[in-house]
Design a protein around this motif. Sequence first.
Motif, PDB file in Angstrom:
ATOM      1  N   HIS A   1       0.820  -1.212   0.000  1.00 46.49           N
ATOM      2  CA  HIS A   1       0.000   0.000   0.000  1.00 46.49           C
ATOM      3  C   HIS A   1       0.853   1.261   0.000  1.00 46.49           C
ATOM      4  O   HIS A   1       0.353   2.345  -0.250  1.00 46.49           O
ATOM      5  N   GLU A   2       2.176   1.126   0.240  1.00 43.00           N
ATOM      6  CA  GLU A   2       3.060   2.289   0.199  1.00 43.00           C
ATOM      7  C   GLU A   2       3.586   2.592  -1.199  1.00 43.00           C
ATOM      8  O   GLU A   2       4.272   3.575  -1.409  1.00 43.00           O
ATOM      9  N   GLY A   3       3.297   1.723  -2.175  1.00 44.84           N
ATOM     10  CA  GLY A   3       3.726   1.977  -3.538  1.00 44.84           C
ATOM     11  C   GLY A   3       5.038   1.323  -3.921  1.00 44.84           C
ATOM     12  O   GLY A   3       5.711   1.764  -4.848  1.00 44.84           O
ATOM     13  N   PHE A   4       5.406   0.242  -3.221  1.00 44.05           N
ATOM     14  CA  PHE A   4       6.618  -0.500  -3.528  1.00 44.05           C
ATOM     15  C   PHE A   4       6.223  -1.939  -3.807  1.00 44.05           C
ATOM     16  O   PHE A   4       5.300  -2.462  -3.195  1.00 44.05           O
ATOM     17  N   GLY A   5       6.942  -2.587  -4.714  1.00 47.02           N
ATOM     18  CA  GLY A   5       6.603  -3.969  -4.998  1.00 47.02           C
ATOM     19  C   GLY A   5       7.487  -4.586  -6.054  1.00 47.02           C
ATOM     20  O   GLY A   5       8.600  -4.131  -6.321  1.00 47.02           O
ATOM     21  N   ARG A   6       6.968  -5.633  -6.667  1.00 49.05           N
ATOM     22  CA  ARG A   6       7.717  -6.390  -7.661  1.00 49.05           C
ATOM     23  C   ARG A   6       6.770  -6.835  -8.760  1.00 49.05           C
ATOM     24  O   ARG A   6       5.609  -7.135  -8.512  1.00 49.05           O
ATOM     25  N   VAL A   7       7.317  -6.878  -9.958  1.00 49.59           N
ATOM     26  CA  VAL A   7       6.597  -7.393 -11.118  1.00 49.59           C
ATOM     27  C   VAL A   7       7.395  -8.572 -11.648  1.00 49.59           C
ATOM     28  O   VAL A   7       8.602  -8.456 -11.881  1.00 49.59           O
ATOM     29  N   LEU A   8       6.725  -9.705 -11.808  1.00 53.91           N
ATOM     30  CA  LEU A   8       7.339 -10.902 -12.377  1.00 53.91           C
ATOM     31  C   LEU A   8       6.581 -11.292 -13.637  1.00 53.91           C
ATOM     32  O   LEU A   8       5.350 -11.192 -13.678  1.00 53.91           O
ATOM     33  N   PHE A   9       7.315 -11.760 -14.628  1.00 55.05           N
ATOM     34  CA  PHE A   9       6.711 -12.297 -15.841  1.00 55.05           C
ATOM     35  C   PHE A   9       7.196 -13.724 -16.005  1.00 55.05           C
ATOM     36  O   PHE A   9       8.398 -13.972 -15.928  1.00 55.05           O
ATOM     37  N   THR A  10       6.264 -14.630 -16.219  1.00 51.13           N
ATOM     38  CA  THR A  10       6.639 -16.010 -16.454  1.00 51.13           C
ATOM     39  C   THR A  10       6.151 -16.442 -17.828  1.00 51.13           C
ATOM     40  O   THR A  10       5.120 -15.986 -18.319  1.00 51.13           O
ATOM     41  N   ALA A  11       6.926 -17.318 -18.427  1.00 52.57           N
ATOM     42  CA  ALA A  11       6.529 -17.987 -19.663  1.00 52.57           C
ATOM     43  C   ALA A  11       6.857 -19.453 -19.431  1.00 52.57           C
ATOM     44  O   ALA A  11       8.018 -19.804 -19.194  1.00 52.57           O
ATOM     45  N   GLY A  12       5.847 -20.291 -19.440  1.00 52.22           N
ATOM     46  CA  GLY A  12       6.064 -21.682 -19.066  1.00 52.22           C
ATOM     47  C   GLY A  12       6.536 -21.734 -17.627  1.00 52.22           C
ATOM     48  O   GLY A  12       5.914 -21.181 -16.733  1.00 52.22           O
ATOM     49  N   ARG A  13       7.685 -22.371 -17.398  1.00 48.28           N
ATOM     50  CA  ARG A  13       8.253 -22.440 -16.044  1.00 48.28           C
ATOM     51  C   ARG A  13       9.383 -21.449 -15.848  1.00 48.28           C
ATOM     52  O   ARG A  13      10.047 -21.466 -14.824  1.00 48.28           O
ATOM     53  N   LEU A  14       9.593 -20.590 -16.803  1.00 45.73           N
ATOM     54  CA  LEU A  14      10.709 -19.637 -16.772  1.00 45.73           C
ATOM     55  C   LEU A  14      10.251 -18.261 -16.303  1.00 45.73           C
ATOM     56  O   LEU A  14       9.262 -17.719 -16.801  1.00 45.73           O
TER      57      LEU A  14
ATOM     58  N   VAL B   1      10.853 -14.866 -16.917  1.00 42.86           N
ATOM     59  CA  VAL B   1      11.532 -14.173 -18.011  1.00 42.86           C
ATOM     60  C   VAL B   1      11.918 -12.749 -17.645  1.00 42.86           C
ATOM     61  O   VAL B   1      12.771 -12.148 -18.292  1.00 42.86           O
ATOM     62  N   LEU B   2      11.283 -12.219 -16.594  1.00 38.91           N
ATOM     63  CA  LEU B   2      11.578 -10.845 -16.193  1.00 38.91           C
ATOM     64  C   LEU B   2      11.153 -10.645 -14.750  1.00 38.91           C
ATOM     65  O   LEU B   2      10.089 -11.106 -14.346  1.00 38.91           O
ATOM     66  N   SER B   3      11.999  -9.999 -13.985  1.00 34.15           N
ATOM     67  CA  SER B   3      11.693  -9.655 -12.599  1.00 34.15           C
ATOM     68  C   SER B   3      12.129  -8.217 -12.394  1.00 34.15           C
ATOM     69  O   SER B   3      13.274  -7.869 -12.647  1.00 34.15           O
ATOM     70  N   LYS B   4      11.211  -7.390 -11.936  1.00 31.61           N
ATOM     71  CA  LYS B   4      11.512  -5.963 -11.788  1.00 31.61           C
ATOM     72  C   LYS B   4      10.960  -5.465 -10.468  1.00 31.61           C
ATOM     73  O   LYS B   4       9.811  -5.704 -10.131  1.00 31.61           O
ATOM     74  N   THR B   5      11.807  -4.741  -9.734  1.00 36.13           N
ATOM     75  CA  THR B   5      11.364  -4.072  -8.522  1.00 36.13           C
ATOM     76  C   THR B   5      10.737  -2.742  -8.910  1.00 36.13           C
ATOM     77  O   THR B   5      11.272  -2.024  -9.742  1.00 36.13           O
ATOM     78  N   VAL B   6       9.598  -2.442  -8.311  1.00 35.52           N
ATOM     79  CA  VAL B   6       8.885  -1.209  -8.607  1.00 35.52           C
ATOM     80  C   VAL B   6       8.887  -0.353  -7.346  1.00 35.52           C
ATOM     81  O   VAL B   6       8.524  -0.830  -6.272  1.00 35.52           O
ATOM     82  N   ARG B   7       9.308   0.892  -7.496  1.00 35.16           N
ATOM     83  CA  ARG B   7       9.357   1.824  -6.368  1.00 35.16           C
ATOM     84  C   ARG B   7       8.633   3.110  -6.739  1.00 35.16           C
ATOM     85  O   ARG B   7       8.506   3.434  -7.904  1.00 35.16           O
ATOM     86  N   ASP B   8       8.212   3.818  -5.729  1.00 32.48           N
ATOM     87  CA  ASP B   8       7.561   5.121  -5.926  1.00 32.48           C
ATOM     88  C   ASP B   8       6.457   5.078  -6.981  1.00 32.48           C
ATOM     89  O   ASP B   8       6.425   5.883  -7.907  1.00 32.48           O
TER      90      ASP B   8
END
Length: 159
Positions: free
Chosen positions: A101-114, A116-123
Amino acid sequence: MFEVAISPAVNDDEAALASPFVKCLVRLIRAQDTHGSWDGTADAELLADFIVSKEQRRTIPIIGDPDPDVLWRLDKFYTAVALAIEERSGLMASPMIEMSHEGFGRVLFTAGRLVVLSKTVRDVHRFGFETFCKLAAAGTKLVDDAIAAIDAYPEVARA
């Protein structure tokens, strides 16, 4: 006869709006318009909320919960990344966004079992891009990074 000088920024914006990632984002946003309210709206106007200048960014407080409109834009941006990955690779990419709720987090993208992308999101309160070019570049870079991971581990991505 007068020649009108077109500024480089206008040409850059037109090129950015024509990029595959931005076209995907526009299609995604237009798909949300079930009543046709945005039918006559130009793409640049449709994406105007994604553009946040440095001055605007400074005025946005980061205290409190992120605005629902900002969360909607964040979701649409990362969903467009997933769709662009799918268009280029032929594999379904699933975005997973975990946000505090403070506006911080993570975004993950998966394709199959992989993953493919992991990104930390801030502000997240200040989510946006200075120009259409930066919007296009950011989305395209995420898609390119995910495609590189899929190309490196195709068996896992297709599992």
